[in-house]
Design a protein around this motif. Structure first.
Motif, PDB file in Angstrom:
ATOM      1  N   ILE A 143       0.922  -1.237  -0.184  1.00 42.53           N
ATOM      2  CA  ILE A 143      -0.022  -0.067   0.011  1.00 42.53           C
ATOM      3  C   ILE A 143       1.024   1.341   0.042  1.00 42.53           C
ATOM      4  O   ILE A 143       1.804   1.393   0.701  1.00 42.53           O
ATOM      5  N   PHE A 201      -3.580   6.552  -3.864  1.00 49.19           N
ATOM      6  CA  PHE A 201      -3.350   5.441  -3.226  1.00 49.19           C
ATOM      7  C   PHE A 201      -3.084   4.137  -4.335  1.00 49.19           C
ATOM      8  O   PHE A 201      -3.865   4.094  -5.056  1.00 49.19           O
ATOM      9  N   ILE A 241     -11.089   2.695   1.958  1.00 50.07           N
ATOM     10  CA  ILE A 241     -10.207   3.308   2.993  1.00 50.07           C
ATOM     11  C   ILE A 241     -10.838   4.489   3.657  1.00 50.07           C
ATOM     12  O   ILE A 241     -11.569   5.246   3.311  1.00 50.07           O
ATOM     13  N   THR A 242     -10.759   4.195   5.115  1.00 55.11           N
ATOM     14  CA  THR A 242     -11.198   4.888   6.357  1.00 55.11           C
ATOM     15  C   THR A 242     -10.245   6.075   6.755  1.00 55.11           C
ATOM     16  O   THR A 242      -9.077   5.528   7.281  1.00 55.11           O
ATOM     17  N   HIS A 249     -14.088   8.841   3.750  1.00 50.16           N
ATOM     18  CA  HIS A 249     -13.984   7.377   3.343  1.00 50.16           C
ATOM     19  C   HIS A 249     -14.262   7.219   1.997  1.00 50.16           C
ATOM     20  O   HIS A 249     -14.629   8.157   1.141  1.00 50.16           O
ATOM     21  N   THR A 255     -14.605   4.373  -1.216  1.00 47.80           N
ATOM     22  CA  THR A 255     -14.782   2.870  -1.542  1.00 47.80           C
ATOM     23  C   THR A 255     -14.987   2.761  -3.179  1.00 47.80           C
ATOM     24  O   THR A 255     -15.701   3.573  -3.553  1.00 47.80           O
ATOM     25  N   LEU A 300      -4.708   6.126   8.447  1.00 43.01           N
ATOM     26  CA  LEU A 300      -5.441   5.680   7.493  1.00 43.01           C
ATOM     27  C   LEU A 300      -5.641   4.219   7.798  1.00 43.01           C
ATOM     28  O   LEU A 300      -4.728   3.458   8.079  1.00 43.01           O
ATOM     29  N   ASN A 301      -6.956   3.729   7.383  1.00 43.56           N
ATOM     30  CA  ASN A 301      -7.156   2.135   7.744  1.00 43.56           C
ATOM     31  C   ASN A 301      -7.612   1.839   6.575  1.00 43.56           C
ATOM     32  O   ASN A 301      -8.233   2.427   5.651  1.00 43.56           O
ATOM     33  N   PHE A 302      -7.401   0.601   5.975  1.00 45.51           N
ATOM     34  CA  PHE A 302      -7.484  -0.171   4.867  1.00 45.51           C
ATOM     35  C   PHE A 302      -8.301  -1.300   4.998  1.00 45.51           C
ATOM     36  O   PHE A 302      -8.059  -2.227   5.688  1.00 45.51           O
ATOM     37  N   TYR A 338      -2.628   1.890   9.598  1.00 46.46           N
ATOM     38  CA  TYR A 338      -1.619   1.409   8.745  1.00 46.46           C
ATOM     39  C   TYR A 338      -0.622   2.500   8.627  1.00 46.46           C
ATOM     40  O   TYR A 338       0.865   2.171   8.712  1.00 46.46           O
TER      41      TYR A 338
END
Length: 417
Positions: free
Chosen positions: A282, A303, A320-321, A332, A334, A368-370, A385
């Protein structure tokens, strides 16, 4: 210079799910060792307060072996991730709770604002609470009366000063609580996240007042915040906490640089899901495909990520949040929102790129959260992450753009490469 605060080998241990040691047998065991002049048996056990790992012990060291000295007139920022031990440290320094080991030396009266309405009695009016807080600090009624009008004026709640504070909004509560803590004549002011509540105008007012307290009045300020811009503006020194231990103590610029560099590191160690599909490589890229974590407001961001399929899938949901430092979702992305399909066969790897015109968040750092989801089945989720740092730069602002700090769903372009 005179010392205002000194922490000498202080540690704080908690037993998970319990208040105190939790059982009479444990308390008696501690007492029996104490009267025989022996070491507390529970000091030899316990784990570091690392929330990213599943522990085996029911005892956790929220803080461990903390040592520092703070001189009178210093403004010190205490920074670190959620769970690093910042609030626990302030509670120890404010004498709200006692350290398990070690000693704390203070020189002067302490006024602390650890959470909204600290020290306020909900049934009493704002006026009564001002006098109550002053009395707790050891001030006479005459001293409090001399500061009363200034406190009320600063708080902006004059109309409701004779109303019980239980009827106040959280914003009114913190305005009055901060005004009391900052104006009453204590030598040390301890503030934990007061800027998390209140509008931008009040936040600016708080920072200005804390600056006056430290630089103009020569009082000592300890300030916990996730807002690095606020810490940089107010403080001259910093303490960086990590997993309950001091990682470093230095001038505020060096501390912030170290904290940001640590936060920017990538972390694939904590993964949730059955791994029937996995995320690999990532990356955050700029317009020139250079990898970086820091962008200006509304600067284009890309990204790039790879999905490894361990089973056949026809329509996966990749998201991705983006969360702020209080774990609130502010953005967000998606593929479902854009009608883009992610599919593959078992053993196959595919690389995708998402192009976003830019984020207009309030300048700060964000987590960042995936994740990959198949309906209600979590395949691969990685939390915290890395971080994206948003800076303000007028050259990237379009007419009418205003910084936002609310959940935003951004238009994006998705493609397989």
């Amino acid at each position: 210079m005179r010392l205002a605060l000194k922490a000498e080998d202080i540690s704080k241990q908690y037993r998970l799910g319990q208040v105190g040691t939790g059982t009479i047998s444990h308390d008696l065991n501690r007492f029996w060792h104490q009267i025989r002049g022996k070491e507390d048996p529970y000091l030899k056990i316990g784990e570091t307060n690392d929330r990213s790992q599943k522990g085996m012990s029911e005892y956790v060291w929220s803080l461990k072996d903390i040592n520092f000295e703070i001189e009178q007139g210093d403004a010190v920022g205490i920074i670190g991730k959620n769970g690093a031990g910042k609030s626990t440290l302030l509670k120890l320094l404010s004498k709200v709770t006692k350290p398990t080991t070690g000693k704390i030396f203070t020189n002067g009266r302490i006024a602390s604002l650890l959470e909204v309405g600290t020290g306020f009695h909900p049934e009493m009016t704002g006026r009564e609470n001002v006098f109550l807080n002053g009395a707790i600090l050891g001030m006479t009624r005459k001293e409090i009366s001399r500061k009363f009008d200034e406190i009320v004026d600063f708080s902006g709640v004059e109309r409701y000063i004779d109303t019980p504070v239980k009827r106040y909004s959280s914003g009114m509560y913190v305005r009055l609580a901060f005004a009391v803590a900052a104006h009453l004549e204590s030598e040390i002011l301890i503030v934990d996240e007061v800027l998390a509540v209140g509008d931008a105008e009040f936040q600016k007012k708080c920072l200005g007042k804390m600056g006056d307290v430290s630089k103009g009045e020569g009082r000592t300020v300890l300030f916990v915040s996730h807002n690095m811009a606020a810490v940089k503006k107010l403080c001259n020194n910093g303490i960086f906490l990590e997993n309950g231990k001091i990682k470093s103590i230095d001038n505020v610029d060096n501390i912030i640089s170290e904290y940001v560099s640590v936060q920017d590191q990538k972390n694939l160690s904590v993964v949730i899901g059955n791994k029937k599909a996995e995320l690999k490589n990532i990356e955050l890229l700029d317009s020139f495909n250079a990898e970086r974590n820091t962008f200006f407001m509304n600067e284009p961001v890309k990204f790039r990520f790879t999905v490894k399929f361990n089973e056949d899938y026809n329509n996966l949901d990749f998201g991705i949040t983006i969360k702020d430092n209080y774990d609130q979702i502010v953005g967000h992305l998606t593929n479902m929102d854009e009608g883009f399909v992610i599919n593959g066969k078992s053993g196959e790897e595919k690389t995708y790129i998402i192009e976003v015109a830019g984020f207009n968040f309030t300048p700060n750092s964000y987590n960042l959260n995936f994740g990959i989801v198949d309906g209600s089945e979590w395949l691969y989720v990685v939390e915290d992450y890395t971080r994206i740092n948003i800076l303000k730069d007028e050259s990237f602002l379009r007419p009418g753009d205003m910084p936002k700090h609310v959940m935003s769903f951004y238009k994006s372009n998705w493609k397989e490469i």
